[in-house]
Scaffold this motif. Sequence first.
Motif, mmCIF file in Angstrom:
data_model
loop_
_atom_site.group_PDB
_atom_site.id
_atom_site.type_symbol
_atom_site.label_atom_id
_atom_site.label_comp_id
_atom_site.label_asym_id
_atom_site.label_seq_id
_atom_site.Cartn_x
_atom_site.Cartn_y
_atom_site.Cartn_z
ATOM 1 N N LEU A 163 -4.912 1.275 5.645
ATOM 2 C CA LEU A 163 -4.157 0.972 6.857
ATOM 3 C C LEU A 163 -5.075 0.926 8.070
ATOM 4 C CD1 LEU A 163 -0.794 2.928 6.419
ATOM 5 C CD2 LEU A 163 -1.223 0.481 6.143
ATOM 6 N N VAL A 164 -6.038 1.831 8.124
ATOM 7 C CA VAL A 164 -7.019 1.820 9.212
ATOM 8 C C VAL A 164 -7.825 0.530 9.165
ATOM 9 C CG1 VAL A 164 -9.144 2.920 10.047
ATOM 10 C CG2 VAL A 164 -7.160 4.327 9.475
ATOM 11 N N LYS A 165 -8.248 0.118 7.963
ATOM 12 C CA LYS A 165 -9.003 -1.128 7.826
ATOM 13 C C LYS A 165 -8.159 -2.324 8.274
ATOM 14 C CE LYS A 165 -12.350 -0.307 4.139
ATOM 15 N NZ LYS A 165 -12.801 -0.764 2.806
ATOM 16 N N PHE A 166 -6.923 -2.393 7.792
ATOM 17 C CA PHE A 166 -6.064 -3.525 8.137
ATOM 18 C C PHE A 166 -5.734 -3.547 9.632
ATOM 19 C CE2 PHE A 166 -4.826 -3.807 3.539
ATOM 20 C CZ PHE A 166 -5.291 -5.094 3.344
ATOM 21 N N ASN A 167 -5.521 -2.371 10.214
ATOM 22 C CA ASN A 167 -5.233 -2.333 11.653
ATOM 23 C C ASN A 167 -6.427 -2.816 12.468
ATOM 24 O OD1 ASN A 167 -2.603 -1.444 11.337
ATOM 25 N ND2 ASN A 167 -3.156 0.708 11.447
ATOM 26 N N GLY A 168 -7.627 -2.414 12.061
ATOM 27 C CA GLY A 168 -8.837 -2.898 12.733
ATOM 28 C C GLY A 168 -8.992 -4.401 12.591
ATOM 29 N N THR A 218 -11.042 -6.555 1.621
ATOM 30 C CA THR A 218 -10.199 -5.367 1.780
ATOM 31 C C THR A 218 -8.927 -5.493 0.957
ATOM 32 O OG1 THR A 218 -11.051 -5.076 4.030
ATOM 33 C CG2 THR A 218 -9.031 -3.898 3.478
ATOM 34 N N LYS A 219 -8.328 -6.671 1.009
ATOM 35 C CA LYS A 219 -7.096 -6.909 0.244
ATOM 36 C C LYS A 219 -7.358 -6.736 -1.249
ATOM 37 C CE LYS A 219 -5.905 -11.011 -0.823
ATOM 38 N NZ LYS A 219 -5.496 -12.402 -0.927
ATOM 39 N N ASN A 220 -8.448 -7.306 -1.746
ATOM 40 C CA ASN A 220 -8.754 -7.196 -3.170
ATOM 41 C C ASN A 220 -9.039 -5.760 -3.581
ATOM 42 O OD1 ASN A 220 -8.354 -9.927 -3.556
ATOM 43 N ND2 ASN A 220 -10.510 -10.443 -3.290
ATOM 44 N N GLU A 221 -9.722 -4.999 -2.734
ATOM 45 C CA GLU A 221 -9.971 -3.575 -3.019
ATOM 46 C C GLU A 221 -8.654 -2.823 -3.164
ATOM 47 O OE1 GLU A 221 -12.429 -1.684 -0.073
ATOM 48 O OE2 GLU A 221 -13.966 -3.233 -0.222
ATOM 49 N N LEU A 222 -7.757 -3.049 -2.225
ATOM 50 C CA LEU A 222 -6.472 -2.347 -2.263
ATOM 51 C C LEU A 222 -5.665 -2.755 -3.489
ATOM 52 C CD1 LEU A 222 -4.374 -0.459 -1.061
ATOM 53 C CD2 LEU A 222 -3.542 -2.376 0.309
ATOM 54 N N LEU A 223 -5.624 -4.046 -3.773
ATOM 55 C CA LEU A 223 -4.855 -4.506 -4.933
ATOM 56 C C LEU A 223 -5.431 -3.966 -6.233
ATOM 57 C CD1 LEU A 223 -4.054 -8.181 -3.876
ATOM 58 C CD2 LEU A 223 -2.513 -6.204 -3.859
ATOM 59 N N GLU A 224 -6.763 -3.862 -6.309
ATOM 60 C CA GLU A 224 -7.387 -3.256 -7.496
ATOM 61 C C GLU A 224 -6.973 -1.796 -7.618
ATOM 62 O OE1 GLU A 224 -11.634 -3.347 -8.471
ATOM 63 O OE2 GLU A 224 -11.630 -5.385 -7.657
ATOM 64 N N HIS A 225 -6.970 -1.092 -6.503
ATOM 65 C CA HIS A 225 -6.573 0.310 -6.530
ATOM 66 C C HIS A 225 -5.107 0.460 -6.958
ATOM 67 C CE1 HIS A 225 -7.042 4.519 -5.521
ATOM 68 N NE2 HIS A 225 -5.830 4.459 -4.999
ATOM 69 N N SER A 271 0.820 -1.211 0.000
ATOM 70 C CA SER A 271 0.000 0.000 0.000
ATOM 71 C C SER A 271 0.853 1.260 0.000
ATOM 72 C CB SER A 271 -0.953 0.003 1.196
ATOM 73 O OG SER A 271 -0.243 0.177 2.406
ATOM 74 N N HIS A 272 2.083 1.149 0.428
ATOM 75 C CA HIS A 272 2.966 2.319 0.407
ATOM 76 C C HIS A 272 3.339 2.713 -1.022
ATOM 77 C CE1 HIS A 272 3.266 2.624 4.698
ATOM 78 N NE2 HIS A 272 3.554 1.336 4.779
ATOM 79 N N LYS A 273 3.079 1.827 -1.974
ATOM 80 C CA LYS A 273 3.344 2.141 -3.375
ATOM 81 C C LYS A 273 2.230 2.985 -3.990
ATOM 82 C CE LYS A 273 6.210 -1.865 -4.138
ATOM 83 N NZ LYS A 273 6.540 -2.988 -4.988
ATOM 84 N N VAL A 274 1.096 3.042 -3.303
ATOM 85 C CA VAL A 274 -0.020 3.851 -3.788
ATOM 86 C C VAL A 274 0.330 5.314 -3.537
ATOM 87 C CG1 VAL A 274 -2.469 4.364 -3.523
ATOM 88 C CG2 VAL A 274 -1.655 2.015 -3.315
ATOM 89 N N SER A 275 0.130 6.134 -4.559
ATOM 90 C CA SER A 275 0.560 7.529 -4.457
ATOM 91 C C SER A 275 -0.382 8.407 -3.643
ATOM 92 C CB SER A 275 0.731 8.113 -5.862
ATOM 93 O OG SER A 275 -0.498 8.036 -6.562
ATOM 94 N N GLN A 276 -1.600 7.976 -3.430
ATOM 95 C CA GLN A 276 -2.566 8.818 -2.740
ATOM 96 C C GLN A 276 -2.546 8.516 -1.239
ATOM 97 O OE1 GLN A 276 -6.158 7.763 -4.713
ATOM 98 N NE2 GLN A 276 -5.654 8.869 -6.585
#
Length: 126
Positions: A55-60, A115-122, A42-47
């Motif tokens: 990160l909030v979702k994964f931490n929860g 959540t993982k699939n959403e992030l990977l799609e993004h 996720s650190h590779k995502v520019s936004q």
Amino acid sequence: MTTTIEDNALSAELQELYLITKQWLTDLQFVHDESNIIKNLSHKVSQAEVIKKYLVKFNGQEQQLSKLRLKITHLQKRLEPLTYGPIKNIKLSLIEEHQLLKREMENILLTFHETKNELLEHIAHN
């Protein structure tokens, strides 16, 4: 309600429940490790807002995983002594607890993968 049973089939079922809880703990560790990998991706995502959101979702989810791991470990400790010895005193609530944890396990795995699939799609679209 407590029932005393001397039955090889029950012993086999209790051993199976115990092995299932061991597998759940392995699955939770895998999800935890996968979560760490996803967070690094996720650190590779520019936004920055997107990163923060995931990160909030994964931490929860990691907090839920930790709580579930404790519940499963507790159940496993209750099951272990029931897997040996000729006479077993068990409560039906043990099976109910197992079923509740099974549903909780299924829900948390489903939520994590969504959540993982959403992030990977993004990430793939950026």
